[in-house]
Design a protein around this motif. Structure first.
Motif, PDB file in Angstrom:
ATOM      1  N   VAL A  24      23.991  53.460  69.848  1.00  0.00           N
ATOM      2  CA  VAL A  24      23.018  53.510  71.297  1.00  0.00           C
ATOM      3  C   VAL A  24      21.348  53.274  70.920  1.00  0.00           C
ATOM      4  CG1 VAL A  24      21.958  54.569  72.885  1.00  0.00           C
ATOM      5  CG2 VAL A  24      24.022  55.557  72.425  1.00  0.00           C
ATOM      6  N   THR A  25      21.184  52.255  71.661  1.00  0.00           N
ATOM      7  CA  THR A  25      19.739  51.791  70.997  1.00  0.00           C
ATOM      8  C   THR A  25      19.024  52.094  72.612  1.00  0.00           C
ATOM      9  OG1 THR A  25      20.290  49.083  72.142  1.00  0.00           O
ATOM     10  CG2 THR A  25      21.165  49.396  69.486  1.00  0.00           C
ATOM     11  N   SER A  26      17.751  51.951  72.127  1.00  0.00           N
ATOM     12  CA  SER A  26      16.188  51.980  73.357  1.00  0.00           C
ATOM     13  C   SER A  26      15.737  51.093  72.949  1.00  0.00           C
ATOM     14  CB  SER A  26      16.190  53.916  72.960  1.00  0.00           C
ATOM     15  OG  SER A  26      16.582  54.727  73.221  1.00  0.00           O
ATOM     16  N   ASN A  27      15.561  50.264  74.438  1.00  0.00           N
ATOM     17  CA  ASN A  27      14.441  49.404  74.474  1.00  0.00           C
ATOM     18  C   ASN A  27      13.375  49.889  76.212  1.00  0.00           C
ATOM     19  OD1 ASN A  27      16.671  47.890  73.157  1.00  0.00           O
ATOM     20  ND2 ASN A  27      17.676  48.850  74.393  1.00  0.00           N
ATOM     21  N   THR A  28      12.413  48.717  76.024  1.00  0.00           N
ATOM     22  CA  THR A  28      11.645  48.661  77.046  1.00  0.00           C
ATOM     23  C   THR A  28      11.071  47.320  77.382  1.00  0.00           C
ATOM     24  OG1 THR A  28      10.421  50.197  76.267  1.00  0.00           O
ATOM     25  CG2 THR A  28       9.130  48.567  77.732  1.00  0.00           C
ATOM     26  N   LEU A  29      11.514  46.921  79.088  1.00  0.00           N
ATOM     27  CA  LEU A  29      11.438  45.537  78.751  1.00  0.00           C
ATOM     28  C   LEU A  29      10.073  45.950  79.804  1.00  0.00           C
ATOM     29  CD1 LEU A  29      12.679  42.974  80.246  1.00  0.00           C
ATOM     30  CD2 LEU A  29      12.795  44.373  81.944  1.00  0.00           C
ATOM     31  N   PRO A  30       9.168  44.606  79.444  1.00  0.00           N
ATOM     32  CA  PRO A  30       7.590  44.644  80.186  1.00  0.00           C
ATOM     33  C   PRO A  30       7.664  44.237  81.121  1.00  0.00           C
ATOM     34  CG  PRO A  30       7.688  43.372  77.833  1.00  0.00           C
ATOM     35  CD  PRO A  30       9.184  43.775  78.263  1.00  0.00           C
ATOM     36  N   ALA A  31       6.358  44.621  82.018  1.00  0.00           N
ATOM     37  CA  ALA A  31       6.265  44.688  83.208  1.00  0.00           C
ATOM     38  C   ALA A  31       6.350  42.445  82.838  1.00  0.00           C
ATOM     39  CB  ALA A  31       5.200  45.107  84.012  1.00  0.00           C
ATOM     40  N   GLY A  32       6.536  41.973  84.335  1.00  0.00           N
ATOM     41  CA  GLY A  32       6.802  40.619  84.980  1.00  0.00           C
ATOM     42  C   GLY A  32       4.929  40.445  85.742  1.00  0.00           C
ATOM     43  N   SER A  33       5.618  39.260  86.186  1.00  0.00           N
ATOM     44  CA  SER A  33       4.297  38.543  86.307  1.00  0.00           C
ATOM     45  C   SER A  33       4.192  39.144  88.303  1.00  0.00           C
ATOM     46  CB  SER A  33       3.797  37.083  86.237  1.00  0.00           C
ATOM     47  OG  SER A  33       4.910  35.904  86.036  1.00  0.00           O
ATOM     48  N   TYR A  34       5.308  39.019  88.723  1.00  0.00           N
ATOM     49  CA  TYR A  34       5.373  39.255  90.269  1.00  0.00           C
ATOM     50  C   TYR A  34       5.057  40.656  90.819  1.00  0.00           C
ATOM     51  CZ  TYR A  34       9.868  41.025  87.553  1.00  0.00           C
ATOM     52  OH  TYR A  34      10.530  41.480  87.100  1.00  0.00           O
ATOM     53  N   ALA A  35       5.063  40.144  91.953  1.00  0.00           N
ATOM     54  CA  ALA A  35       4.461  41.919  92.469  1.00  0.00           C
ATOM     55  C   ALA A  35       5.700  43.281  92.359  1.00  0.00           C
ATOM     56  CB  ALA A  35       4.616  41.580  94.242  1.00  0.00           C
ATOM     57  N   ALA A  36       4.936  44.343  92.012  1.00  0.00           N
ATOM     58  CA  ALA A  36       5.210  45.619  91.815  1.00  0.00           C
ATOM     59  C   ALA A  36       6.322  45.813  90.793  1.00  0.00           C
ATOM     60  CB  ALA A  36       6.505  46.053  93.120  1.00  0.00           C
ATOM     61  N   SER A  37       6.341  44.799  89.695  1.00  0.00           N
ATOM     62  CA  SER A  37       6.989  44.277  88.128  1.00  0.00           C
ATOM     63  C   SER A  37       6.420  46.334  87.419  1.00  0.00           C
ATOM     64  CB  SER A  37       7.249  43.621  87.583  1.00  0.00           C
ATOM     65  OG  SER A  37       7.710  43.934  86.846  1.00  0.00           O
ATOM     66  N   ARG A  38       7.137  46.235  87.056  1.00  0.00           N
ATOM     67  CA  ARG A  38       6.456  48.142  85.636  1.00  0.00           C
ATOM     68  C   ARG A  38       7.857  47.356  83.886  1.00  0.00           C
ATOM     69  NH1 ARG A  38       3.599  52.294  88.192  1.00  0.00           N
ATOM     70  NH2 ARG A  38       2.518  51.647  89.718  1.00  0.00           N
ATOM     71  N   ASP A  39       6.527  48.097  83.394  1.00  0.00           N
ATOM     72  CA  ASP A  39       8.001  48.232  81.905  1.00  0.00           C
ATOM     73  C   ASP A  39       8.331  49.168  82.605  1.00  0.00           C
ATOM     74  OD1 ASP A  39       5.369  47.173  80.764  1.00  0.00           O
ATOM     75  OD2 ASP A  39       5.025  48.838  79.852  1.00  0.00           O
ATOM     76  N   ARG A  40       9.786  49.086  82.487  1.00  0.00           N
ATOM     77  CA  ARG A  40      11.043  49.734  82.184  1.00  0.00           C
ATOM     78  C   ARG A  40      12.083  49.943  80.871  1.00  0.00           C
ATOM     79  NH1 ARG A  40       9.943  50.943  87.755  1.00  0.00           N
ATOM     80  NH2 ARG A  40       9.647  48.949  89.365  1.00  0.00           N
ATOM     81  N   GLN A  41      12.015  51.026  80.851  1.00  0.00           N
ATOM     82  CA  GLN A  41      13.029  51.541  79.341  1.00  0.00           C
ATOM     83  C   GLN A  41      14.345  51.341  80.364  1.00  0.00           C
ATOM     84  OE1 GLN A  41      11.866  55.575  78.660  1.00  0.00           O
ATOM     85  NE2 GLN A  41       9.120  55.325  78.503  1.00  0.00           N
ATOM     86  N   TYR A  42      15.162  51.650  78.929  1.00  0.00           N
ATOM     87  CA  TYR A  42      16.505  51.061  78.902  1.00  0.00           C
ATOM     88  C   TYR A  42      16.785  51.373  78.335  1.00  0.00           C
ATOM     89  CZ  TYR A  42      16.273  46.224  77.295  1.00  0.00           C
ATOM     90  OH  TYR A  42      16.028  44.971  76.702  1.00  0.00           O
ATOM     91  N   GLN A  43      18.754  52.276  77.695  1.00  0.00           N
ATOM     92  CA  GLN A  43      19.438  52.344  76.841  1.00  0.00           C
ATOM     93  C   GLN A  43      21.071  51.627  76.755  1.00  0.00           C
ATOM     94  OE1 GLN A  43      19.244  56.493  77.439  1.00  0.00           O
ATOM     95  NE2 GLN A  43      18.457  56.742  74.905  1.00  0.00           N
ATOM     96  N   VAL A  44      21.692  51.025  75.739  1.00  0.00           N
ATOM     97  CA  VAL A  44      22.486  50.293  75.501  1.00  0.00           C
ATOM     98  C   VAL A  44      23.515  50.835  74.861  1.00  0.00           C
ATOM     99  CG1 VAL A  44      23.440  48.160  75.104  1.00  0.00           C
ATOM    100  CG2 VAL A  44      21.144  48.416  76.123  1.00  0.00           C
ATOM    101  N   TYR A  45      24.661  51.401  75.401  1.00  0.00           N
ATOM    102  CA  TYR A  45      25.752  51.754  74.404  1.00  0.00           C
ATOM    103  C   TYR A  45      26.917  50.860  74.371  1.00  0.00           C
ATOM    104  CZ  TYR A  45      29.263  54.905  73.199  1.00  0.00           C
ATOM    105  OH  TYR A  45      30.854  55.131  72.082  1.00  0.00           O
ATOM    106  N   VAL A  46      27.062  50.224  73.465  1.00  0.00           N
ATOM    107  CA  VAL A  46      28.316  49.392  72.273  1.00  0.00           C
ATOM    108  C   VAL A  46      29.020  50.349  72.284  1.00  0.00           C
ATOM    109  CG1 VAL A  46      28.389  46.733  71.390  1.00  0.00           C
ATOM    110  CG2 VAL A  46      26.566  47.424  72.952  1.00  0.00           C
TER     111      VAL A  46
END
Length: 562
Positions: A24-46
């Motif tokens: 399992v890895t933990s990651n963060t997607l930075p907010a985009g420049s479009y409306a109502a976007s936010r930083d999002r955490q997410y996890q990936v299981y491989v």
């Protein structure tokens, strides 16, 4: 980082490794420049053993949950090991607007359209995973529970150019608002829904790709938070938008129906129904069952609202083990529906009923079975076994004809037809109306008391909430169908020409709250209440009383009859 938070992150990473053979890895997607976007955490299981390019399954948590619930309690890690897919579990992380904790904002306009908000962030999370791992572009899938299920529906509609298939559990149709969720804390629940025609209009306005994205809807009929009309509305709207002209209703598109498999301990009378265009590939599949309301986890609400994790799941918050095994059933659906059709039909034959379903036969008449036809992608036309031995035209009632076909590989398909034997001389629908308070309807036998401590009034036949059982001052209209039956919404026969509908120049009016007009099928809600057919504004407050009248069947206007 605070010590407790650091320990929680470590546990999230380590616990799956104890139960599953993957990482399992933990990651963060930075907010985009479009409306109502936010930083999002997410996890990936491989999984450790993975054939690439691999399928990707994104699973969205429900309200009051986090990505760790979907990752650790839903049985999906074991399914990823068993079937060989990469599992992605995003976290809402932070959010705008008035909503319960950690709910995906499926009802906010900024989160319902391509290029903005949460669905665009989820698309970017999928793309970020693809930049790190080898993902098959024809096998990207999305599922979720509750608000996560509703957001999976949003993703399926606005990004059907990206996702191959979607499977919402206890989700809601595209374009619905917050009133579609029952927040009364009672069983049965109460909610209001947009008409299917409005859902279809909203979906057609948003979709920009011709791909008929397959959708599987999983719904507990006893869910008191997302109540059952939600599942049927998703089904009906999706068929109208993505089915072809001759397969766009449940009756015309149904291909097969069978008990759900696999299940853990109890299938709760689960039925798995497939709907398609006759080519062996599904446009829609439903998994409907009569599950319990109580759950083992003390933090749950005991409202029948949960994910069913099967044998490898946990008794977590809004998660149970017993019932139709969601991970296995959903994966079977995903495996049969890649974007390019590889493995599409999985060798399954399709079966089409001739004639009406349901079918009406007069009492003491001769019944002739119109039969059915079956085809298989590999074998062509198949013989059909039909069993209508239960039909007895000498006795009124509903009977079932069963049809089945099996291809040369042993794959079977089964469908059923309801045959209703009626007495043509029996009284037809009256289309009478009765105006009274909820308490008055109970006294007159047109409604019953129910809910917590019998504090709510429910229409006699369709059991819709019409107000407080002690309310003696409000005015609510109920509709009679056949003598002795009473409905909160006008019966279909009265809306299509049967009885006194108010058509042919006659006018009928009603005085009720906006919410009661909505419940009775005279109005709908879209950032305010509007009359059905006339689209006249009634205001945004559900408890405000208003006059509504109709001079034509199915068309309602604001104000009293002229």
């Amino acid at each position: 980082m605070p010590t407790r938070l650091l320990m929680a992150v470590v546990m999230i990473v380590l616990l799956p490794a104890l139960a599953s053979a993957g990482s399992v890895t933990s990651n963060t997607l930075p907010a985009g420049s479009y409306a109502a976007s936010r930083d999002r955490q997410y996890q990936v299981y491989v999984p450790d053993t993975l054939i690439t390019p691999a399928p990707m399954v994104m699973a969205l948590h429900g309200c009051s949950q986090t990505q760790s619930n979907a990752l650790n309690e839903w049985g999906l890690q074991s399914a990823a090991d068993r079937y060989g897919f990469i599992l992605v579990t995003p976290f809402i992380t932070s959010y705008d607007g008035l909503r319960n904790q950690n709910c995906w904002g499926f009802w906010f306009d900024q989160h319902q359209h391509e290029g903005s908000g949460e669905p665009q962030d989820l698309l970017r999370i999928g793309q970020a995973v693809e930049a790190t791992y080898s993902i098959d572009p024809n096998r990207r899938y999305i599922t979720g529970l509750s608000s996560g299920g509703a957001m999976a529906v949003v993703a399926a509609v606005i990004h059907n150019e990206y996702w191959a298939a979607a499977a919402p559990a206890s989700g809601l149709p595209y374009g619905e608002d917050a009133a579609s969720v029952s927040l009364s804390g009672q069983c049965p629940g109460y909610a209001t829904f947009h008409s299917v025609s409005q859902l279809v209009s909203d979906m057609n306005a948003e979709r920009n790709d011709t791909y008929p994205i397959p959708l599987m809807v999983l719904q507990n009929n006893n869910d008191c938070t997302v109540i059952q009309p939600a599942g049927r509305n998703i089904r009906d709207a999706h068929l109208q938008v993505f089915g072809d002209a001759s397969h766009n209703t449940p009756a015309t598109a149904q291909q097969s129906q069978a008990t759900c498999a696999p299940f853990h301990q109890d299938d709760y009378d689960c039925l798995h129904t497939r709907y398609g265009n006759g080519d062996g590939r599904s446009v829609m599949e439903t998994v409907f069952f009569d599950g319990p309301t109580a759950t083992a986890n003390t933090t749950d609400t005991d409202h029948g609202h949960y994910w069913v994790g099967g044998e490898d799941g946990s008794e977590g918050a809004w998660a149970v083990r017993a019932g139709p095994s969601y991970p296995d059933i959903i994966w079977d659906f995903f495996a049969r529906h890649s974007r390019d059709g590889s493995g599409g039909s999985n060798g399954d034959p399709s079966l089409t009923l001739n004639g009406d379903n349901p079918m009406t036969v007069d009492l003491d008449s001769t019944f002739t079975d119109p039969g059915a036809t079956a085809t298989d992608p590999e074998d062509g036309s198949l013989s059909v076994n039909a069993d209508c031995s239960a039909v007895d035209t000498s006795t009124e009632g509903d009977y079932t004809c069963t049809y089945s076909a099996t291809d040369n590989d042993g794959n079977s398909v089964t469908r059923s037809r309801t045959v209703s034997v009626i007495d043509p001389s029996a009284p037809d629908v009256t289309c009478d109306t009765a105006n009274a308070s909820p308490s008055g309807h109970i006294t007159a036998g047109r409604a019953t008391a129910g809910g917590t401590s019998d504090l709510r009034a429910f229409s006699l036949t369709d059991q819709q909430d019409i107000g407080a059982s002690f309310d003696t001052w409000s005015s609510v209209t109920l509709f009679q169908g056949e003598p002795g039956t009473w409905y909160a919404a006008q019966p279909e026969a009265c809306r299509t020409g049967g009885g006194d509908t108010g058509g042919d120049g006659d006018c009928q009016d009603w005085y009720a709250t906006n919410l009661q007009h909505d419940s009775a099928g005279r109005a709908y809600y879209q950032m305010g209440y509007f009359t059905i057919g006339g689209d006249d504004a009634l205001g945004a407050v559900s408890g405000t009383y208003a006059w509504v009248h109709s001079t034509a069947a199915g068309v309602f206007q604001a104000g009293q009859c002229p």
